[in-house]
Design a protein around this motif. Structure first.
Motif, PDB file in Angstrom:
ATOM      1  N   ARG B  54       0.752  -1.148  -0.013  1.00 44.64           N
ATOM      2  CA  ARG B  54       0.148   0.043  -0.101  1.00 44.64           C
ATOM      3  C   ARG B  54       0.758   1.231  -0.015  1.00 44.64           C
ATOM      4  O   ARG B  54       0.734   2.360  -0.666  1.00 44.64           O
ATOM      5  CB  ARG B  54      -0.923  -0.063   1.136  1.00 44.64           C
ATOM      6  N   ILE B  55       1.939   1.362   0.909  1.00 44.50           N
ATOM      7  CA  ILE B  55       2.940   2.270   0.982  1.00 44.50           C
ATOM      8  C   ILE B  55       3.685   2.535  -0.562  1.00 44.50           C
ATOM      9  O   ILE B  55       3.709   3.718  -0.906  1.00 44.50           O
ATOM     10  CB  ILE B  55       3.709   2.188   2.253  1.00 44.50           C
ATOM     11  N   VAL B  56       3.950   1.482  -0.768  1.00 46.04           N
ATOM     12  CA  VAL B  56       5.199   1.908  -2.050  1.00 46.04           C
ATOM     13  C   VAL B  56       4.266   2.042  -3.185  1.00 46.04           C
ATOM     14  O   VAL B  56       4.652   2.836  -4.237  1.00 46.04           O
ATOM     15  CB  VAL B  56       5.865   0.157  -2.345  1.00 46.04           C
ATOM     16  N   ASN B  61      -2.103   3.435  -6.122  1.00 47.59           N
ATOM     17  CA  ASN B  61      -2.291   1.908  -5.407  1.00 47.59           C
ATOM     18  C   ASN B  61      -2.481   1.023  -6.443  1.00 47.59           C
ATOM     19  O   ASN B  61      -3.098  -0.150  -6.208  1.00 47.59           O
ATOM     20  CB  ASN B  61      -3.339   2.155  -4.319  1.00 47.59           C
ATOM     21  N   ILE B  62      -1.969   1.160  -7.718  1.00 53.15           N
ATOM     22  CA  ILE B  62      -1.872   0.263  -8.765  1.00 53.15           C
ATOM     23  C   ILE B  62      -1.029  -0.955  -8.482  1.00 53.15           C
ATOM     24  O   ILE B  62      -0.033  -0.696  -8.442  1.00 53.15           O
ATOM     25  CB  ILE B  62      -1.763   0.760 -10.154  1.00 53.15           C
ATOM     26  N   ILE B  98      -5.011  -1.827  -4.857  1.00 55.00           N
ATOM     27  CA  ILE B  98      -4.826  -2.691  -4.055  1.00 55.00           C
ATOM     28  C   ILE B  98      -6.359  -3.017  -3.194  1.00 55.00           C
ATOM     29  O   ILE B  98      -6.420  -4.157  -2.726  1.00 55.00           O
ATOM     30  CB  ILE B  98      -3.890  -2.081  -2.943  1.00 55.00           C
ATOM     31  N   LYS B  99      -7.235  -2.202  -3.348  1.00 53.50           N
ATOM     32  CA  LYS B  99      -8.590  -2.469  -2.593  1.00 53.50           C
ATOM     33  C   LYS B  99      -9.636  -3.314  -3.658  1.00 53.50           C
ATOM     34  O   LYS B  99     -10.485  -3.518  -3.252  1.00 53.50           O
ATOM     35  CB  LYS B  99      -9.011  -1.323  -1.997  1.00 53.50           C
ATOM     36  N   ASP B 100      -9.050  -3.339  -4.776  1.00 58.53           N
ATOM     37  CA  ASP B 100      -9.939  -4.044  -5.756  1.00 58.53           C
ATOM     38  C   ASP B 100     -10.230  -5.445  -5.660  1.00 58.53           C
ATOM     39  O   ASP B 100      -9.334  -6.116  -4.961  1.00 58.53           O
ATOM     40  CB  ASP B 100      -9.694  -3.895  -7.160  1.00 58.53           C
ATOM     41  N   ASP B 101     -11.257  -6.014  -5.800  1.00 55.14           N
ATOM     42  CA  ASP B 101     -11.599  -7.398  -5.776  1.00 55.14           C
ATOM     43  C   ASP B 101     -10.344  -8.207  -6.444  1.00 55.14           C
ATOM     44  O   ASP B 101     -10.045  -7.827  -7.630  1.00 55.14           O
ATOM     45  CB  ASP B 101     -13.117  -7.907  -6.364  1.00 55.14           C
ATOM     46  N   GLY B 102     -10.094  -9.399  -5.872  1.00 57.87           N
ATOM     47  CA  GLY B 102      -9.266 -10.101  -6.916  1.00 57.87           C
ATOM     48  C   GLY B 102      -7.730 -10.004  -6.329  1.00 57.87           C
ATOM     49  O   GLY B 102      -7.035 -10.712  -6.949  1.00 57.87           O
ATOM     50  N   ILE B 103      -7.344  -8.943  -5.794  1.00 57.78           N
ATOM     51  CA  ILE B 103      -5.961  -8.731  -5.387  1.00 57.78           C
ATOM     52  C   ILE B 103      -5.796  -9.951  -4.255  1.00 57.78           C
ATOM     53  O   ILE B 103      -6.489  -9.863  -3.103  1.00 57.78           O
ATOM     54  CB  ILE B 103      -5.654  -7.457  -4.647  1.00 57.78           C
TER      55      ILE B 103
END
Lengths: 55, 174
Positions: B54-56, B61-62, B98-103
């Motif tokens: 998340r930070i990097v 946040n892709i 990062i918050k998308d479904d499937g990650i």
């Protein structure tokens, strides 16, 4: 000291030797100390860091 | 928040390990205590991997991309004599955040390796921890769910400690 009391102390000492200071509701510091005495220093380090919770 | 919740789980794991150390606890029951402790520590590792990614990946946040296809033309199999219908589709490359479904835990590890946040040996070790974490799904097991030990807990904890140090270093940098 009575014989029973002496035996109890020996048993308690034995439990502490094996399990560290096994008390109800131990503090984080006591648990870190238990981990270090148990040869789990890596878990002790990360737990100690999490306990400081500076971020 | 990651450290606060990690503290709770590491405390719980330590209490389990302490209970396992009570004289007279059988080897089988020790392994059971260690199983629960192992999963707790694995979740801490996963949480730290997520936080690092998340930070990097800030600010967008892709984490990865994926292909999406939108059908444009469909030709029935009977028209060309093929065994299945034929489709011509429009392909799009979509960013996955990062918050998308499937990650997944696996996606995050690959992302951090590609960003050089994780070395190849670290990536491999964390991938093994990911697989260990996945054994929480009992239906995925094809052998007895045994063999949890303090040495394995210590090995997983080492990686939690290393990830924590990376998090602290990132948080301290401007």
């Amino acid at each position: 000291m009575s014989k029973a009391s002496s035996s109890f102390k020996k048993i308690t000492a034995s439990r502490e030797a094996v399990s560290g200071r096994f008390v109800a509701n131990p503090s984080d510091a006591e648990l870190v100390n238990f981990l270090n005495k148990s040869g789990l220093s890596e878990l002790g380090k990360v737990f100690k860091r999490a306990s400081t919770n500076t971020h | 928040m990651i450290w606060e919740n990690s503290r709770r789980r590491l405390r719980a794991a330590t209490l389990l390990i302490q209970h396992a150390s009570i004289p007279g606890v059988s080897t089988t029951d020790k392994s059971s205590y260690y199983r629960s402790a192992t999963y707790l520590i694995c979740t801490v590792v996963e949480g730290m991997v997520y936080e690092l990614a998340r930070i990097v990946s800030m600010p967008d946040n892709i984490i990865t991309t994926k292909s999406e296809y939108k059908d444009k033309l469909s030709i029935k199999s009977s028209t060309l004599g093929t065994s299945k219908d034929l489709v011509i589709a429009e392909k799009s490359i979509i960013d996955v955040r990062i918050k998308d479904d499937g990650i997944t835990f696996g996606n995050l590890l690959v992302y951090l390796k590609n960003k050089k946040v994780l070395s190849e040996p670290e990536f491999k070790a964390l991938n093994l921890i990911r697989k260990k974490r996945n054994t929480i799904h009992i239906q995925s097991l094809d052998k007895p769910d045994t063999g949890f030990t303090l040495s394995k807990i210590e090995e997983i904890s080492k990686h939690a400690r290393i990830l924590g140090a990376k998090l602290d270093a990132l948080s301290a940098s401007p």
